[in-house]
Design an enzyme around this catalytic site. Structure first.
Site, PDB file in Angstrom:
ATOM      1  N   SER A 129       0.668  -1.108  -0.158  1.00 58.83           N
ATOM      2  CA  SER A 129      -0.008  -0.171  -0.037  1.00 58.83           C
ATOM      3  C   SER A 129       0.796   1.285   0.029  1.00 58.83           C
ATOM      4  O   SER A 129       0.535   2.130  -0.362  1.00 58.83           O
ATOM      5  CB  SER A 129      -1.038   0.023   1.222  1.00 58.83           C
ATOM      6  OG  SER A 129      -0.133  -0.205   2.423  1.00 58.83           O
ATOM      7  N   ASP A 150      -5.223   7.204   9.688  1.00 57.51           N
ATOM      8  CA  ASP A 150      -4.917   5.696  10.400  1.00 57.51           C
ATOM      9  C   ASP A 150      -3.587   5.580  11.031  1.00 57.51           C
ATOM     10  O   ASP A 150      -3.207   4.590  11.762  1.00 57.51           O
ATOM     11  CB  ASP A 150      -5.183   4.721   9.012  1.00 57.51           C
ATOM     12  CG  ASP A 150      -3.998   4.843   8.025  1.00 57.51           C
ATOM     13  OD1 ASP A 150      -3.150   5.704   8.144  1.00 57.51           O
ATOM     14  OD2 ASP A 150      -4.188   4.170   7.034  1.00 57.51           O
ATOM     15  N   HIS A 158      -0.312   5.208   7.088  1.00 52.29           N
ATOM     16  CA  HIS A 158      -0.101   5.653   5.635  1.00 52.29           C
ATOM     17  C   HIS A 158       0.039   7.247   5.475  1.00 52.29           C
ATOM     18  O   HIS A 158      -0.561   7.800   6.044  1.00 52.29           O
ATOM     19  CB  HIS A 158      -1.174   5.223   4.607  1.00 52.29           C
ATOM     20  CG  HIS A 158      -1.419   3.762   4.650  1.00 52.29           C
ATOM     21  ND1 HIS A 158      -2.409   3.015   5.276  1.00 52.29           N
ATOM     22  CD2 HIS A 158      -0.893   2.898   3.885  1.00 52.29           C
ATOM     23  CE1 HIS A 158      -2.349   1.820   5.180  1.00 52.29           C
ATOM     24  NE2 HIS A 158      -1.316   1.531   4.383  1.00 52.29           N
TER      25      HIS A 158
END
Length: 234
Positions: free
Chosen positions: A53, A206, A209
């Site tokens: 990611s 979060d 990221h």
């Protein structure tokens, strides 16, 4: 005698013209070869960014992700590059190994490998992660591409021994394959923040990221290492 002299004079002039013409053609041929060589050297370098990611650009608009920002940064430095986004959110080193073969298409000249974050989050045995990364790098070596291995600095959630083994696998593999190592994907963020707690301004809600600003900081830090990769691939 006059006619003979005239013939000799014509031959001399003609011979000089012929010699000049030959030199001229040789010069043009040399220039053409030089131009061809220059164009060959200036061909676009294609880089495959194999990762999870962090590479894929999770939670970001398309232009804000790691790959497009990195490509833009490299172009600003004068590099002629195309960076392919081979990042898959949630991917582990096993996932990267399963798709490295079809990632390394004939047009790929170099590969950035950024894998391992999800292995750490899942507490996967570092020996397993190392074996998977070994397979990824072996595939790159077989394909004849230049490679940059990107490591991760992790916490001691699973103990100091796990942390040392996990971070150490990147160093060991970079040495084994004689490739460049960028030790920590988030090094730029840590340097910009000055401390772990200060990184929040560069992260999405979060807390994992990077946001667009965070990606920009990461790219500015890792950019020179990727620029070296481009030079090697040329």
């Amino acid at each position: 005698m006059d006619r003979t002299a005239s013939v000799i004079k014509w031959a001399s002039i003609g011979g000089s013209a012929f010699a000049y013409g030959a030199v001229s053609r040789a010069a043009k041929l040399g220039a053409a070869l030089l131009l061809t060589t220059t164009l060959a050297q200036a061909e676009t370098v294609t880089i495959a960014a194999l990762g999870d990611s962090l590479t894929a650009g999770y939670g970001l608009a398309q232009d804000d992700g790691f790959v497009p920002q990195l490509e833009a940064w490299l172009e600003q430095q004068g590099a002629d590059v195309t960076v392919m986004n081979a990042g898959v959110s949630g991917d582990t080193t096993a996932g990267g190994l399963s798709r490295v073969a079809w990632t390394l298409t004939p047009e790929v000249d170099a590969m950035i490998v950024t894998l391992g974050g999800n292995d750490y989050l899942r507490g996967i045995d570092p020996a397993v992660s190392r074996a998977n990364l070994d397979g990824v790098l072996a595939a790159g070596q077989d394909a004849g591409v230049e490679m940059l291995l990107v490591g991760l600095s992790v916490g001691a959630n699973y103990g100091l021994e796990y942390k040392q083994e996990f971070e150490g696998m990147y160093v060991e593999l970079a040495t084994k394959y004689d490739i460049a190592l960028y030790a920590d994907f988030a090094a730029g963020l840590r340097a910009a923040a000055g401390m772990q707690e200060g990184m929040s301004e560069f992260l999405q809600p979060d807390g994992i990221h990077p946001n667009p600003e965070g990606v920009s900081v990461i790219v500015a830090a890792i950019g020179p290492a990727v620029l070296d990769l481009v030079t090697a691939a040329q």
